[in-house]
Design a protein around this motif. Structure first.
Motif, short mmCIF file in Angstrom:
data_model
loop_
_atom_site.label_atom_id
_atom_site.label_comp_id
_atom_site.label_asym_id
_atom_site.label_seq_id
_atom_site.Cartn_x
_atom_site.Cartn_y
_atom_site.Cartn_z
N THR A 373 0.82 -1.22 0.00
CA THR A 373 0.00 0.00 0.00
C THR A 373 0.85 1.27 0.00
O THR A 373 0.34 2.33 -0.32
N THR A 388 1.10 6.95 -5.24
CA THR A 388 0.34 6.65 -4.03
C THR A 388 0.57 7.72 -2.97
O THR A 388 1.71 8.00 -2.62
N PRO A 389 -0.49 8.33 -2.48
CA PRO A 389 -0.35 9.37 -1.45
C PRO A 389 0.03 8.76 -0.10
O PRO A 389 -0.25 7.59 0.16
N ASN A 392 -1.87 5.78 2.48
CA ASN A 392 -2.83 4.95 1.74
C ASN A 392 -3.01 3.59 2.42
O ASN A 392 -2.04 2.94 2.82
N GLU A 394 -5.51 1.41 0.88
CA GLU A 394 -6.28 0.67 -0.11
C GLU A 394 -5.36 -0.12 -1.04
O GLU A 394 -4.29 0.36 -1.42
N TYR A 427 -8.81 1.82 -4.42
CA TYR A 427 -7.56 2.60 -4.39
C TYR A 427 -7.74 3.93 -5.13
O TYR A 427 -7.28 4.97 -4.68
N THR A 430 -10.83 6.21 -3.40
CA THR A 430 -10.48 6.77 -2.10
C THR A 430 -9.41 7.85 -2.19
O THR A 430 -9.52 8.91 -1.56
N ASN A 431 -8.38 7.59 -2.99
CA ASN A 431 -7.25 8.52 -3.05
C ASN A 431 -7.41 9.62 -4.09
O ASN A 431 -6.74 10.65 -4.00
#
Length: 450
Positions: A373, A388-389, A392, A394, A427, A430-431
């Motif tokens: 993740t 990816t922040p 995360n 997800e 993923y 949500t982000n």
């Protein structure tokens, strides 16, 4: 483009053809010449790659590839192969009177068979294809495809084949200052050893209908400070060893087929933390099996599971993201090319049939998720598809459905078509709150060989 290399190969071939002979003997003997080529045009339509319907990003184009090759047998065991390629998009030039110089050398090499016993040597620009092309392939789907510059030695006898190769992928000095003006007392800003080199040992042993292929691949990348955004692999400043094995069983009247491939990577690379170097510890696996029913149309059902490690802590001195190297990913992890063999899990279900001898239809369903993740989502090209922040939690990347069909219309005339739909998972939703919509892909391709 690499056109200057083609001039050198052609000149070398002409010289080799005339060594030790008179002008009459140097003339090419027509019975020793092989000529051929390919014309391939493909329409592609892609919509909503950002998964956001409110942001227009439709992509629609026709890609054209024309290849012409010449082979010549200089002596019974010495030959050369020369293949030119023109790759372009319809309407991409400034005008109908413009020339974008899309012509390049795709392959150009000298081959010597039985160099020492059953060993052969291939020197020059050439394609490399091993196993399922998960790590080394020619990427034929591309309008340009992939080839390497270097030396390949092959030992082939009965059920055993061993390939040893050394390739120069990129050499900084070779596209920098003219070597003729290079000064040892005032060297160029980029040192001559700055580049990317790829070496490997790949063996294949066939026994009792099973093929076992152990391999060792070595990548050295010293491109520190060199712009490499369009190169693969994605990471620069590294030495990476890939140790793996592939086991495959197909056909031979048995309706069951299976393939298993495991790979582990070690080495070191430029660190993403305060340490000067990060230790590489990455792995990947691919398991697939299929059963062909003894019925009309030869229906086959299959299942596959793919995994490639990701980095669970981008702040330590370990690099755990598996490197996909130089693959042909297009047919492996979805035809839409949104996913590569890096920080991923893929559960794939397949159904295919042959309504006619010259027709094949396939339906593939993929369920994608992140292996870690904390790491990014990587595309088939090896580049980051989504960053990816932090924080995360997800893993669900999404699901892809691919329907493809191929038909041999006439001798050497092939028609291929396909449709893909990608539904983003949690993923994405949500982000990236604005990215919740599906994406579509369509292609139609016509090719003829001669």
């Amino acid at each position: 483009m690499r056109t200057s290399f083609s001039i050198n190969i052609l000149a070398a071939a002409i010289i080799l053809a005339g060594i030790g002979g008179t002008s009459a003997q140097a003339a090419l003997e027509t019975e020793k010449i092989t000529l051929g080529g390919e014309i391939r045009d493909r329409y592609e339509f892609r919509q909503n790659a950002d998964f956001n319907n409110s942001a227009p990003d439709t992509l629609s184009f026709i890609g054209s590839r024309i290849r012409v090759h010449l082979g010549y047998e200089i002596a019974p065991e010495i030959s050369f192969f020369f293949q030119m390629e023109d790759s372009r998009l319809f309407g991409s030039e400034a005008s109908t009177a413009a020339n974008s110089l899309n012509l390049d050398l795709h392959q150009g090499y000298l081959m010597i068979k039985n160099l020492v016993g059953p060993a052969s040597m291939t020197l020059g620009r050439q394609e490399l294809v091993f196993g399922d092309s998960r790590l080394v392939g020619n990427f034929e789907w591309s309008n340009i495809a992939r080839s390497f510059d270097g030396l390949r030695l092959a030992y082939s006898k009965e059920s055993l084949r061993v390939d040893l190769f050394g390739m120069v992928v990129k050499k900084a000095q070779n596209f920098g200052p003219d070597p003729a003006t290079y000064s040892l007392t005032a060297p160029a800003a980029i040192p001559n050893d700055d580049g990317q080199h790829f070496l490997g040992l790949y063996a294949s042993l066939k026994a009792s209908g099973v093929t076992i292929e152990p391999y060792l691949l070595y990548l050295q990348d010293t491109q520190n400070g060199l712009a490499t955004s369009n190169l693969l692999p994605a990471a620069t400043g590294q030495t990476r060893e890939t140790l793996g094995v592939r086991i495959d069983k197909k056909g031979d009247g048995n309706p069951l087929d299976f393939t298993a491939e495991l790979a582990y990577q070690t080495g070191s690379m430029d660190a993403h933390s305060n340490a000067p170097k990060a230790n590489i510890q990455a792995y990947a696996m691919a398991l697939k099996a299929g059963y062909t029913l003894p019925a009309a149309y030869s229906p086959r059902i299959g299942i596959e599971y793919d995994l490639a490690s990701g980095d669970d802590n981008t702040g330590d001195d370990s690099a755990k993201t598996f490197e996909n190297l130089f693959p042909t990913n297009h047919t492996q992890y979805g035809y839409m090319d949104y996913v590569g063999w890096r920080n991923m899990k893929d559960l794939r279900f397949s159904v295919s049939a042959k309504p006619e001898k010259s027709v094949k239809v396939s339906l593939d369903y993929h369920i994608f998720s992140l292996a870690s993740t904390a790491d990014n989502w990587y595309a088939a090209s090896g580049a980051i598809f989504r960053t990816t922040p932090p924080g995360n939690a997800e893993t669900e990347m999404g699901q892809e459905l691919d329907l493809t069909a191929g038909m041999l219309l006439k001798e050497k005339l092939q028609l291929d078509a396909g449709y893909g739909h990608f539904s983003p998972g949690s993923y994405i939703s949500t982000n990236f709150p604005n990215a919740k919509d599906g994406s579509d892909f369509l292609y139609l391709q016509l090719g003829v060989g001669f």
